[in-house]
Design a protein around this motif. Structure first.
Motif, PDB file in Angstrom:
ATOM      1  N   MET A   1      70.779  -2.165  51.424  1.00 33.16           N
ATOM      2  CA  MET A   1      69.913  -2.333  52.582  1.00 33.16           C
ATOM      3  C   MET A   1      68.958  -3.495  52.349  1.00 33.16           C
ATOM      4  O   MET A   1      68.743  -3.924  51.222  1.00 33.16           O
ATOM      5  CB  MET A   1      69.128  -1.054  52.852  1.00 33.16           C
ATOM      6  N   THR A   2      68.395  -4.012  53.425  1.00 33.91           N
ATOM      7  CA  THR A   2      67.481  -5.147  53.341  1.00 33.91           C
ATOM      8  C   THR A   2      66.040  -4.661  53.350  1.00 33.91           C
ATOM      9  O   THR A   2      65.676  -3.778  54.139  1.00 33.91           O
ATOM     10  CB  THR A   2      67.701  -6.112  54.520  1.00 33.91           C
ATOM     11  N   THR A  29      71.436 -14.224  43.558  1.00 36.15           N
ATOM     12  CA  THR A  29      71.334 -12.876  42.997  1.00 36.15           C
ATOM     13  C   THR A  29      70.235 -12.893  41.941  1.00 36.15           C
ATOM     14  O   THR A  29      70.263 -13.719  41.028  1.00 36.15           O
ATOM     15  CB  THR A  29      72.666 -12.444  42.367  1.00 36.15           C
ATOM     16  N   TYR A  52      62.846  -6.162  42.388  1.00 37.14           N
ATOM     17  CA  TYR A  52      64.162  -5.568  42.624  1.00 37.14           C
ATOM     18  C   TYR A  52      65.269  -6.322  41.899  1.00 37.14           C
ATOM     19  O   TYR A  52      65.136  -7.513  41.587  1.00 37.14           O
ATOM     20  CB  TYR A  52      64.510  -5.591  44.121  1.00 37.14           C
ATOM     21  N   ASP A  53      66.389  -5.628  41.693  1.00 35.97           N
ATOM     22  CA  ASP A  53      67.687  -6.254  41.481  1.00 35.97           C
ATOM     23  C   ASP A  53      68.317  -6.385  42.863  1.00 35.97           C
ATOM     24  O   ASP A  53      68.376  -5.410  43.615  1.00 35.97           O
ATOM     25  CB  ASP A  53      68.594  -5.373  40.614  1.00 35.97           C
ATOM     26  N   GLY A  54      68.795  -7.561  43.216  1.00 38.33           N
ATOM     27  CA  GLY A  54      69.405  -7.712  44.528  1.00 38.33           C
ATOM     28  C   GLY A  54      69.718  -9.146  44.858  1.00 38.33           C
ATOM     29  O   GLY A  54      69.695 -10.021  44.000  1.00 38.33           O
ATOM     30  N   ASP A  77      68.463  -8.019  49.773  1.00 46.21           N
ATOM     31  CA  ASP A  77      69.509  -7.038  50.062  1.00 46.21           C
ATOM     32  C   ASP A  77      69.738  -6.287  48.763  1.00 46.21           C
ATOM     33  O   ASP A  77      70.186  -6.866  47.771  1.00 46.21           O
ATOM     34  CB  ASP A  77      70.783  -7.752  50.517  1.00 46.21           C
ATOM     35  N   ILE A  78      69.389  -4.999  48.748  1.00 45.14           N
ATOM     36  CA  ILE A  78      69.474  -4.222  47.516  1.00 45.14           C
ATOM     37  C   ILE A  78      70.277  -2.960  47.752  1.00 45.14           C
ATOM     38  O   ILE A  78      70.500  -2.540  48.899  1.00 45.14           O
ATOM     39  CB  ILE A  78      68.074  -3.842  46.982  1.00 45.14           C
ATOM     40  N   GLU A  79      70.726  -2.369  46.657  1.00 44.46           N
ATOM     41  CA  GLU A  79      71.447  -1.112  46.744  1.00 44.46           C
ATOM     42  C   GLU A  79      70.472   0.046  46.632  1.00 44.46           C
ATOM     43  O   GLU A  79      69.501  -0.016  45.891  1.00 44.46           O
ATOM     44  CB  GLU A  79      72.489  -1.022  45.632  1.00 44.46           C
ATOM     45  N   GLY A  80      70.747   1.118  47.357  1.00 42.59           N
ATOM     46  CA  GLY A  80      69.913   2.301  47.259  1.00 42.59           C
ATOM     47  C   GLY A  80      68.700   2.230  48.160  1.00 42.59           C
ATOM     48  O   GLY A  80      68.533   1.314  48.977  1.00 42.59           O
ATOM     49  N   ASP A  81      67.808   3.212  47.992  1.00 42.14           N
ATOM     50  CA  ASP A  81      66.606   3.343  48.806  1.00 42.14           C
ATOM     51  C   ASP A  81      65.432   2.745  48.052  1.00 42.14           C
ATOM     52  O   ASP A  81      65.024   3.263  47.012  1.00 42.14           O
ATOM     53  CB  ASP A  81      66.339   4.821  49.092  1.00 42.14           C
ATOM     54  N   THR A 116      64.628   0.252  40.032  1.00 39.71           N
ATOM     55  CA  THR A 116      64.882   1.049  41.222  1.00 39.71           C
ATOM     56  C   THR A 116      65.736   2.258  40.906  1.00 39.71           C
ATOM     57  O   THR A 116      65.936   3.109  41.752  1.00 39.71           O
ATOM     58  CB  THR A 116      65.591   0.192  42.281  1.00 39.71           C
TER      59      THR A 116
END
Length: 456
Positions: A1-2, A29, A52-54, A77-81, A116
């Motif tokens: 999600m962004t 990245t 973040y990682d993203g 744009d990252i994974e997860g919440d 995260t």
């Protein structure tokens, strides 16, 4: 999600920051704690680590733009919440000031952010920052000659990854510096940005990219009758602080011309002492020690006026401010607990601060506070002045140039080394007698350094 990352409060309640340069672009990245950008506050240039990682999707501001604290800065744009991210309590760093932003935006400025994921990372080694930045005394604190090192291609040292922080690794990469080579010089400890700067200056100063410390000023066009320079960053902060001080505290300035021949002879003898090889002792070091000793006898100069509480606050410690003229403007970093330091300790602190100032990396923490200040106008060949008090301080001492002059010494005319001291103080806190007594104490130590033994 962004998700958006909003500009956090970078310390001292600052309300905005200017983007000096982006180190990432849309589509890149990035890893947790990777440096995203360099931003300039009213006090310092700060590296902003990624929370973040993203993947970077959007830069909400461009280099040169001023961004308000809490405003969107960059999108990922990252994974997860992202709302599951929580700060690392051990870092004790400043969280984002926008209380309405999700918890994921509580970035740990200067130290990175919590991961995260669910697992907690091992505690990171911290960078060691010098006791405060520096002085305009780079002419007095003579730079030691560097060893001659090869400037051509050097074979990369193989082995364990050098110990450093993500911002330092990113900085070295931009300069084209192999951290393994820096590690070979500094040994087992964590490599700092100052180590990278020193290596770049020594090995390939001409080849290394210029370290950006301030926004460039547009060159005048032929025939143009005037230029306009934006008021921002350190210059803006300094102007506001000086206006506040000048129109709040009633300034009084007194002057005293001092025979410092004995001090200069002491400095020469210390420089010749092989046991002190590598320790840079100049006039400013001795003056700093004299100031700390004299403040112990005249505590009013080491106090502040608290109008809200209706009190005068006397400090039982000396956080000694040293006014520094840098490319970004005037700053006043502080040596913490300077009264506890020996002459050698002060010399080492001032040397470290000089190196920090040259790199333009004095941190906001180093600029905060301060109980008394010194400004060295003598390095510019000036004899005396009427310095303005830093806000929250009751005294500042201007140090003039050391000049050979005819002087009556022991009843006879002689050529002596002479300096003028200019003391400004807040007349609400300090009366004329106390100000004069302090100035005389400092002068007595400089005239006869042995007197310091009686005041310690």
């Amino acid at each position: 999600m962004t998700t958006d990352f909003r500009l956090p409060d970078l310390g001292e309640g600052l309300t905005e920051a200017e983007i000096v340069q982006w180190l990432v672009a849309p589509g890149d990245t990035v890893a947790l704690n990777q440096t995203l950008a360099e931003v300039e506050t009213a006090k310092a240039i700060v590296e902003l680590p990624s929370p973040y990682d993203g993947v970077v999707t959007t830069l909400h501001a461009q280099a040169g733009d001023t961004v308000a604290v809490g405003a969107p800065l960059i999108a990922f744009d990252i994974e997860g919440d992202p709302t599951e991210a929580t700060p690392d309590a051990e870092d004790k760093a400043t969280a984002a000031s926008d209380a309405s932003a999700p918890a994921a935006q509580a970035n740990l400025v200067g130290y990175g952010a919590a991961p995260t994921g669910g697992s907690r990372p091992a505690r990171r080694a911290r960078r060691t920052v010098g006791a405060t930045a520096s002085i305009v005394d780079t002419a007095v604190l003579e730079a030691a000659p560097h060893d001659v090192l090869p400037t051509g291609p050097i074979e990369t040292v193989q082995g364990e990854r050098p110990r450093s922080t993500p911002p330092v690794r990113a900085y070295a990469k931009r300069l084209g510096i192999d951290l393994a080579l820096v590690a070979a010089e500094v040994g087992d400890r964590t490599i700092t940005r100052a180590d990278v700067d020193a290596y770049a200056d020594r090995v390939a100063p001409a080849a290394a990219p210029a370290r950006q410390t301030a926004a460039p000023v547009r060159a005048p066009v032929d025939g143009e009758r005037e230029s306009r320079i934006p008021i921002r960053g350190v210059r803006k902060h300094t102007a506001e602080a000086m206006v506040q001080s000048a129109f709040t505290a009633p300034h009084v300035t007194c002057f005293h011309t001092v025979d410092v021949t004995a001090t200069m002879e002491l400095i020469a003898s210390l420089r010749d002492d092989k046991a002190l090889a590598g320790v840079r002792i100049g006039p400013l070091v001795v003056i700093a020690k004299a100031v700390c000793l004299a403040l112990g006898r005249t505590p009013g100069l080491n106090s502040r006026w608290d109008a809200d509480a209706g009190e005068i606050v006397q400090h039982h410690y000396v956080d000694l401010g040293i006014a520094a003229a840098t490319e970004r403007g005037l700053i006043v970093p502080n040596i913490r607990d300077a009264e506890r330091m020996s002459l050698i300790g002060l010399a080492e602190a001032l040397t470290a601060l000089t190196e920090t100032a040259r790199s333009g990396r004095t941190s906001p923490a180093e600029l905060a506070g301060g109980t008394f200040s010194i400004t060295n106008i003598g390095v510019f060949g000036i004899d005396a002045g009427t310095p303005i008090l830093p806000p929250g301080q009751s005294g500042i001492l201007a140090v003039g140039a050391v000049r050979p002059q005819p002087w009556v010494h022991k009843g006879e005319l002689a050529i002596r080394r002479v300096m003028t001291l200019s003391l400004s103080f807040d007349h609400r806190v300090v009366d004329g007698a106390e100000g004069a007594r302090f100035l005389k104490d400092v002068a007595d130590i400089l005239e006869e350094p042995g007197r310091a033994m009686l005041m310690a």
